[in-house]
Scaffold this motif. Structure first.
Motif, mmCIF file in Angstrom:
data_model
loop_
_atom_site.group_PDB
_atom_site.id
_atom_site.type_symbol
_atom_site.label_atom_id
_atom_site.label_comp_id
_atom_site.label_asym_id
_atom_site.label_seq_id
_atom_site.Cartn_x
_atom_site.Cartn_y
_atom_site.Cartn_z
ATOM 1 N N LEU A 120 0.830 -1.206 0.000
ATOM 2 C CA LEU A 120 0.000 0.000 0.000
ATOM 3 C C LEU A 120 0.864 1.256 0.000
ATOM 4 O O LEU A 120 0.568 2.220 -0.722
ATOM 5 C CB LEU A 120 -0.924 -0.007 1.219
ATOM 6 N N SER A 121 1.927 1.251 0.770
ATOM 7 C CA SER A 121 2.810 2.430 0.815
ATOM 8 C C SER A 121 3.483 2.658 -0.528
ATOM 9 O O SER A 121 3.687 3.805 -0.946
ATOM 10 C CB SER A 121 3.858 2.263 1.916
ATOM 11 N N ARG A 122 3.825 1.581 -1.235
ATOM 12 C CA ARG A 122 4.415 1.718 -2.568
ATOM 13 C C ARG A 122 3.423 2.400 -3.511
ATOM 14 O O ARG A 122 3.805 3.279 -4.285
ATOM 15 C CB ARG A 122 4.803 0.351 -3.134
ATOM 16 N N GLN A 123 2.186 1.999 -3.451
ATOM 17 C CA GLN A 123 1.175 2.613 -4.314
ATOM 18 C C GLN A 123 1.008 4.089 -4.002
ATOM 19 O O GLN A 123 0.873 4.921 -4.915
ATOM 20 C CB GLN A 123 -0.156 1.876 -4.145
ATOM 21 N N ILE A 124 1.020 4.434 -2.718
ATOM 22 C CA ILE A 124 0.889 5.842 -2.327
ATOM 23 C C ILE A 124 2.057 6.658 -2.867
ATOM 24 O O ILE A 124 1.871 7.744 -3.434
ATOM 25 C CB ILE A 124 0.804 5.960 -0.795
ATOM 26 N N LEU A 125 3.272 6.134 -2.710
ATOM 27 C CA LEU A 125 4.449 6.854 -3.170
ATOM 28 C C LEU A 125 4.468 6.971 -4.692
ATOM 29 O O LEU A 125 4.863 8.004 -5.239
ATOM 30 C CB LEU A 125 5.721 6.156 -2.684
ATOM 31 N N GLU A 126 4.040 5.915 -5.390
ATOM 32 C CA GLU A 126 4.017 5.954 -6.851
ATOM 33 C C GLU A 126 3.021 6.997 -7.346
ATOM 34 O O GLU A 126 3.310 7.745 -8.294
ATOM 35 C CB GLU A 126 3.691 4.572 -7.402
ATOM 36 N N ARG A 127 1.858 7.063 -6.722
ATOM 37 C CA ARG A 127 0.869 8.078 -7.119
ATOM 38 C C ARG A 127 1.393 9.475 -6.810
ATOM 39 O O ARG A 127 1.175 10.407 -7.594
ATOM 40 C CB ARG A 127 -0.455 7.821 -6.396
ATOM 41 N N CYS A 128 2.073 9.609 -5.674
ATOM 42 C CA CYS A 128 2.630 10.910 -5.309
ATOM 43 C C CYS A 128 3.691 11.346 -6.317
ATOM 44 O O CYS A 128 3.695 12.498 -6.768
ATOM 45 C CB CYS A 128 3.230 10.840 -3.903
ATOM 46 N N ILE A 129 4.582 10.429 -6.698
ATOM 47 C CA ILE A 129 5.622 10.748 -7.681
ATOM 48 C C ILE A 129 5.005 11.101 -9.027
ATOM 49 O O ILE A 129 5.462 12.016 -9.718
ATOM 50 C CB ILE A 129 6.611 9.578 -7.815
ATOM 51 N N SER A 130 3.941 10.382 -9.401
ATOM 52 C CA SER A 130 3.263 10.678 -10.663
ATOM 53 C C SER A 130 2.682 12.092 -10.652
ATOM 54 O O SER A 130 2.806 12.833 -11.642
ATOM 55 C CB SER A 130 2.161 9.653 -10.912
ATOM 56 N N ASP A 131 2.074 12.479 -9.543
ATOM 57 C CA ASP A 131 1.513 13.827 -9.440
ATOM 58 C C ASP A 131 2.616 14.879 -9.424
ATOM 59 O O ASP A 131 2.453 15.971 -9.984
ATOM 60 C CB ASP A 131 0.657 13.943 -8.172
ATOM 61 N N ILE A 132 3.732 14.563 -8.780
ATOM 62 C CA ILE A 132 4.863 15.496 -8.768
ATOM 63 C C ILE A 132 5.406 15.688 -10.174
ATOM 64 O O ILE A 132 5.757 16.805 -10.591
ATOM 65 C CB ILE A 132 5.971 14.986 -7.833
ATOM 66 N N SER A 133 5.472 14.599 -10.938
ATOM 67 C CA SER A 133 5.955 14.683 -12.313
ATOM 68 C C SER A 133 5.040 15.581 -13.150
ATOM 69 O O SER A 133 5.514 16.412 -13.942
ATOM 70 C CB SER A 133 6.046 13.287 -12.923
ATOM 71 N N SER A 134 3.740 15.439 -12.981
ATOM 72 C CA SER A 134 2.787 16.294 -13.703
ATOM 73 C C SER A 134 2.910 17.748 -13.248
ATOM 74 O O SER A 134 2.830 18.673 -14.062
ATOM 75 C CB SER A 134 1.364 15.790 -13.487
#
Length: 278
Positions: free
Chosen positions: A80-94
């Protein structure tokens, strides 16, 4: 805003190619690299990135253009923490793309902290982060503002790096020691050795004495260099003469200094929030 505007307006630059200098060309965006206001303007430009971290409920630290995100999880919550971090990184990239910035995934590092026993339990999990363009794989040690943090937080890698750097500087000071007096030698040691031993030394609190012993060895050698003592001379009188606290006590002194500043309300807010009075 008038201050920022006056700093950014009416700027020009020239180019030199094959010995030919171009005429002045107006600069309508960006700031000069290495400028005094550059860091302040960059922070002002990227300040709202904290809203993204808050929306994902992750902890974060910002330092100029460096961004750190971290979460504390149980073993059964790793996926679950991996998914949270991946979504966060994706939003940061955008977010970066919307501001004509680019997230450098190649320089993005991932590390999992924990005890040796806990880290062994992670071997059955996928610990990588998929950013969409790059897969970030975990490393054993990261370099954070001059401090090397290993996954078990033993600080052995950091201490080894500090000792290696100090040994190099001590060799250089030894080469010129006969040319300078004791006062100058003490200034050199303070600038090139003690500054390294004291930098972020509060992170070494409560480490085993055997772990911090290499740092004490460096201090002992530095004292002998200043006072022109041989290896056969006992070092404790030398440290007393120089009024140097041993490494272990210097760490305690740094923590006491932090607590004093927190008590009188001088440190950054995030440090004050870590301490609660009873």
């Amino acid at each position: 805003m008038d201050w920022f505007s006056s700093y950014l307006r009416d700027r020009t630059q020239t180019f030199c190619a094959s010995g030919v200098m171009s005429g002045p060309i107006p600069v309508t965006c960006s700031v000069p690299q290495g400028s005094v206001l550059g860091p302040v303007l960059f922070i002002s430009y990227t300040d709202d990135v904290t809203l993204i971290f808050d929306s994902h409920h992750v902890n974060h630290h910002l330092y100029a253009d460096d961004k750190q995100v971290y979460v504390s999880v149980l073993i059964n919550s790793v996926s679950l923490s991996r998914q949270i971090l991946e979504r966060c990184i994706s939003d940061i990239s955008s977010w970066c793309a919307s501001r004509r910035l680019q997230l450098n995934a190649a320089k993005t590092e991932l590390i999992w902290f924990g005890s040796c026993q806990m880290l062994e339990k992670l071997t059955d999990f996928d610990l990588t982060l998929d950013t969409g363009t790059t897969v970030i794989r975990p490393v054993k040690c990261v370099h954070d503002l001059g401090v090397h943090l290993d996954s078990e937080l033993t600080m052995k890698t950091h201490i080894s790096k500090v000792v290696s750097s100090c040994d190099h500087q001590l060799r250089r000071i030894r080469q010129v020691r006969w040319l300078v007096g004791q006062d100058v030698a003490q200034i050199l040691v303070s600038a090139f050795i003690l500054s390294r031993l004291d930098y972020c030394n509060s992170l070494l609190c409560r480490l085993p004495k055997s772990t911090i012993q290499p740092l004490q060895r460096v201090m002992n050698v530095a004292a002998r260099v200043i006072l022109n003592l041989s290896l056969h001379h006992h070092v404790k009188p030398a440290l007393k003469q120089l009024r140097w606290l041993p490494v272990e006590h210097r760490i305690t002194y740094k923590l006491c200094l932090f607590m004093h500043h927190i008590h009188i309300g001088q440190p950054p807010q995030y440090l004050s929030d870590c301490v609660h009075s009873f």
